[in-house]
Motif scaffolding. Sequence first.
Motif, PDB file in Angstrom:
ATOM      1  N   HIS A  69      45.986  55.054  62.407  1.00 32.91           N
ATOM      2  CA  HIS A  69      45.438  53.948  61.632  1.00 32.91           C
ATOM      3  C   HIS A  69      46.315  53.590  60.436  1.00 32.91           C
ATOM      4  O   HIS A  69      46.166  52.515  59.855  1.00 32.91           O
ATOM      5  N   LEU A  70      47.225  54.514  60.078  1.00 34.57           N
ATOM      6  CA  LEU A  70      48.123  54.279  58.949  1.00 34.57           C
ATOM      7  C   LEU A  70      49.564  54.231  59.455  1.00 34.57           C
ATOM      8  O   LEU A  70      49.883  54.811  60.495  1.00 34.57           O
ATOM      9  N   PRO A  71      50.456  53.559  58.735  1.00 33.11           N
ATOM     10  CA  PRO A  71      51.861  53.526  59.146  1.00 33.11           C
ATOM     11  C   PRO A  71      52.436  54.934  59.271  1.00 33.11           C
ATOM     12  O   PRO A  71      52.035  55.856  58.561  1.00 33.11           O
ATOM     13  N   LYS A  72      53.401  55.074  60.160  1.00 32.57           N
ATOM     14  CA  LYS A  72      53.913  56.406  60.508  1.00 32.57           C
ATOM     15  C   LYS A  72      54.487  57.172  59.317  1.00 32.57           C
ATOM     16  O   LYS A  72      54.396  58.402  59.280  1.00 32.57           O
ATOM     17  N   GLN A  73      55.050  56.460  58.322  1.00 28.69           N
ATOM     18  CA  GLN A  73      55.654  57.184  57.198  1.00 28.69           C
ATOM     19  C   GLN A  73      54.617  57.934  56.370  1.00 28.69           C
ATOM     20  O   GLN A  73      54.954  58.867  55.639  1.00 28.69           O
ATOM     21  N   PHE A  74      53.349  57.560  56.493  1.00 33.86           N
ATOM     22  CA  PHE A  74      52.281  58.255  55.769  1.00 33.86           C
ATOM     23  C   PHE A  74      51.638  59.357  56.616  1.00 33.86           C
ATOM     24  O   PHE A  74      50.703  60.015  56.168  1.00 33.86           O
ATOM     25  N   CYS A  75      52.136  59.537  57.839  1.00 32.76           N
ATOM     26  CA  CYS A  75      51.530  60.501  58.754  1.00 32.76           C
ATOM     27  C   CYS A  75      52.502  61.580  59.209  1.00 32.76           C
ATOM     28  O   CYS A  75      52.123  62.447  59.994  1.00 32.76           O
ATOM     29  N   GLN A  76      53.746  61.527  58.741  1.00 34.26           N
ATOM     30  CA  GLN A  76      54.713  62.503  59.202  1.00 34.26           C
ATOM     31  C   GLN A  76      54.540  63.817  58.465  1.00 34.26           C
ATOM     32  O   GLN A  76      54.081  63.866  57.327  1.00 34.26           O
TER      33      GLN A  76
END
Length: 421
Positions: A69-76
């Motif tokens: 649900h969030l852009p990948k840079q906030f999930c890595q």
Amino acid sequence: MFQTSGTDDDFFARRCIWVNGPVIVGAGPSGLAVGSGLKRQGVPFVILERANCVASLWQNRTYDRLKLHLPKQFCQLPDFPFPEDFPEYPTKYQFINYLESFARHFNINPHFNETVQSAKYDETFGLWRVKTVSTSSSNPSEVEYLCRWLVVATGENAEKFLPEFEGLQDFGGRVMHACDYKSGESYRGERVLVVGCGNSGMEVSLDLCNHNASPSMVVRSSVHVLPREILGRSTFELAVTMMKWLPLWMVDKILLLFSRLILGNLEKYGLSRPCLGPLQLKNTRGKTPVLDIGALEKVRSGKIKVVPGIKRFYRGKVELVNGEILQIDSVILATGYRSNVPSWLKENEFFSEDGIPKNQFPDGWKGSAGLYAVGFTKRGLSGASLDAISVASDIARSWKEETKQKKITVATRHRRCISHF
């Protein structure tokens, strides 16, 4: 690790394994992130995982169309960016691939099919005793791990939450939790009651629509629905940027203003907003705002019907709190998840009764006697990564101090032995 076995009633009733480092319970993103931090610092550890794979929640209990649900840079996870060719919002299959690659990259090998039955701190020995049952073979075996540090990485979503509804046992149709839902393909032409209006409830309702089912979505209380993007940028990214310069209440005001401009007035569709702003509500109560990915369009068109709370079920139908009766074929419970920590961790100082650390983020990662928690921040993967870095660093510091002290002690004893000759 040192293995031993014996027949002493409690301490050696099972096969015992001494772990010269922490035991980490859970091989999801949180456990893997802690493991990678410990690897970098040369600290040995064991990860225990009840399922047969890493990230079992993502692999076994998510629907097919799910994306981050969030852009990948906030999930890595720490020190391991997503591949550049991944889209901004990776699919669940891409995210699973990313986590498996992460485990391979850091050479993390969890003990799969090993369920923790209990974990208790033994004050006499100053150790954690973690009792498990292994189900990887036809003959389940019991093991007890002994360690100085215990990391609870099972997270906030370990078990599905199933509220009780009067008459549900008499309903007669198909009933399942959203964690068991894969696709709306088998619901074509059905009238489906979706209980819950969070991100899962909204997305399941949308998926049902796309498969020509007729969903009615139960909305019991107020909910914040925000556009996933504002002015071409991720709403979450925009909020994070604004919070560097503006107070939280002002960021909330701006987000709600843009939401009203982009989404319009949602109250006429049965979606009222809470009194607290979306970020304040998230921070104080852990309630995540819904990021719209197309469900609102179906709500406006009437393809997703918004209904109030449930009074009770009857055979083939449900009565709502406003007296309305709906004829339905199936029920999907998008009622969320909860921690399972109270069922196995024998401790009541660090964790609350609902299995969440009593101290809130950013102070909820460290307890006493070598107990740690990762993945309970209510701030998603980014919050888990921050806690994982803190936990790995803290354990590494303690481990190196203890290892150094042991070497000094052994060297001293060795000199004493020599002096006797």
